[in-house]
Design a protein around this motif. Structure first.
Motif, PDB file in Angstrom:
ATOM      1  N   TRP A   1     -10.735  -6.102 -12.322  1.00  0.00           N
ATOM      2  CA  TRP A   1     -10.885  -7.532 -12.003  1.00  0.00           C
ATOM      3  C   TRP A   1      -9.527  -8.156 -11.694  1.00  0.00           C
ATOM      4  O   TRP A   1      -9.402  -8.944 -10.764  1.00  0.00           O
TER       5      TRP A   1
ATOM      6  N   ILE B   1      -8.306  -7.018  -8.143  1.00  0.00           N
ATOM      7  CA  ILE B   1      -9.046  -7.685  -7.073  1.00  0.00           C
ATOM      8  C   ILE B   1      -8.592  -9.135  -6.932  1.00  0.00           C
ATOM      9  O   ILE B   1      -8.427  -9.644  -5.816  1.00  0.00           O
TER      10      ILE B   1
ATOM     11  N   LYS C   1      -6.891 -10.376  -3.472  1.00  0.00           N
ATOM     12  CA  LYS C   1      -7.439 -11.450  -2.635  1.00  0.00           C
ATOM     13  C   LYS C   1      -6.425 -12.578  -2.467  1.00  0.00           C
ATOM     14  O   LYS C   1      -6.313 -13.165  -1.386  1.00  0.00           O
TER      15      LYS C   1
ATOM     16  N   GLU D   1      -7.151  -4.571  -3.547  1.00  0.00           N
ATOM     17  CA  GLU D   1      -8.599  -4.773  -3.631  1.00  0.00           C
ATOM     18  C   GLU D   1      -9.324  -3.443  -3.739  1.00  0.00           C
ATOM     19  O   GLU D   1     -10.270  -3.292  -4.522  1.00  0.00           O
TER      20      GLU D   1
ATOM     21  N   GLY E   1      -8.773  -1.996  -7.140  1.00  0.00           N
ATOM     22  CA  GLY E   1      -9.537  -2.766  -8.118  1.00  0.00           C
ATOM     23  C   GLY E   1     -11.016  -2.433  -8.077  1.00  0.00           C
ATOM     24  O   GLY E   1     -11.667  -2.258  -9.119  1.00  0.00           O
ATOM     25  N   LYS E   2     -11.570  -2.328  -6.862  1.00  0.00           N
ATOM     26  CA  LYS E   2     -12.995  -1.979  -6.726  1.00  0.00           C
ATOM     27  C   LYS E   2     -13.255  -0.566  -7.232  1.00  0.00           C
ATOM     28  O   LYS E   2     -14.316  -0.282  -7.796  1.00  0.00           O
TER      29      LYS E   2
END
Length: 325
Positions: free
Chosen positions: A128, A131, A135, A143, A146-147
């Motif tokens: 989290w 991400i 962003k 990102e 993070g994903k």
């Protein structure tokens, strides 16, 4: 150290610690399902290490050999991460199918579940965090990482539930079944990440960015902006590059054309949330443009204004003036 570098360094350090913890859980339990999670952690470490190097390259300034900067390396980083996830998924499936047919002895599953559950929670928070920073700084690498960690957290949660079910039911073949399901889930996420990165490497137009720019231009359009066409947008790291054609009255002198293009540049840079470099080609208007041109007191008008043609994805992205009636 920049925010992006600090974030990915946190991810790398956490990934190493969690990888060791998961392998400890595997050696305690001898569970294929836990080995699935541990094997993916190796991918996390490799991906985070490469991501750190990619972010370092992406922050380098433009030079003679890289006039658009080094941001595109982030697409390559995401591609490598996607491939590594896919390889891990394939290895996991092979090991799990073998265990399904030939059996596998497991033990101390509750201890393993506690370790895996703790690593899943940590991955959830770190994912989290990456991400959020990605962003905020338009970093595809952060990102993607993070994903990936969120995917790992979800698979860990499913794994913990599965381990508890196995321990309560003593149906040991469920260990391999759960591992196969998680392997397919990992493989699917690797495909999605690879697909997105390949699109960036192939200069696939970013549809969401184009829609955002089209909406801004439509909302703030001026009388002299007769039409906009051949609009394309690509993202290179944190930088956004847009090129398009703008039709202006043919009798504008060079200074007036320059001012109009500068106004469009300022408008877009003030409206979008990232640094944007624009390449705008000015086209002269034609008599066929008169019916949708709103220029007042035009001395060369050959036809009365009949109605505005609203700019949208269908007409702005085409390489032609809007002659439709």
């Amino acid at each position: 150290m920049t925010t992006n570098k600090r974030a990915i360094l946190v991810s790398l350090c956490v990934s190493i610690i969690l990888m060791l913890a998961k392998f400890v859980a595997y050696f305690i339990t001898n569970s294929n399902a836990i080995l699935t999670d541990a094997a993916e952690s190796i991918v996390n470490v490799l991906a985070s290490g490469f991501a750190f190097y990619s972010i370092y390259l992406a922050t380098l300034p433009k030079d003679e050999n890289h006039p658009y900067g080094h941001g595109k390396v982030e697409f390559f980083s995401a591609f490598v991460e996607g491939v590594l996830i896919g390889v891990a998924g394939v290895v996991i499936l092979i090991k799990s199918v073998y265990g399904l047919f030939y059996g596998n002895t497991v033990s101390d599953l509750f201890d393993g579940a506690i370790i895996i559950g703790a690593t899943g929670l940590i991955n959830l928070f770190v994912g989290w965090y990456l991400i959020k920073i990605g962003k905020a700084n338009s970093s595809l690498t952060l990102e993607a990482d993070g994903k990936h960690l969120l995917t790992d957290a979800v698979s860990s949660a499913g794994l913990v539930i599965g381990i508890i079910i196995i321990q309560l039911t003593q149906v040991l073949w469920l260990d391999s079944v759960i591992s196969i399901i998680l392997g397919l889930y990992i493989l699917y996420n690797g495909y999605k990440l690879t697909r997105k990165s390949v699109g960036g490497l192939m200069d696939e137009s970013n549809i969401e960015l184009v829609e955002e720019v089209v909406d801004v231009l439509q909302e703030h359009r001026q009388q002299s902006w007769i039409d906009v066409h051949n609009l394309r947008a690509q993202q290179y790291g944190a930088d956004l590059h847009i090129d398009c054609h703008v039709t202006l009255p043919y009798y504008f002198d060079l200074n007036k054309v320059h001012n109009e293009i500068s106004n469009i540049d300022k408008l877009i840079n003030n409206a979008v949330s990232r640094k944007t470099e624009l390449f705008i080609h000015a086209d002269p208007c034609l008599p066929a443009c008169c019916h949708y041109c709103k220029m007042e007191n035009c001395a060369v008008r050959t036809e009365a204004f009949k109605g505005e043609i609203k700019w949208n994805m269908e007409n702005v992205t085409k390489n032609q003036k809007h002659f439709a009636r």
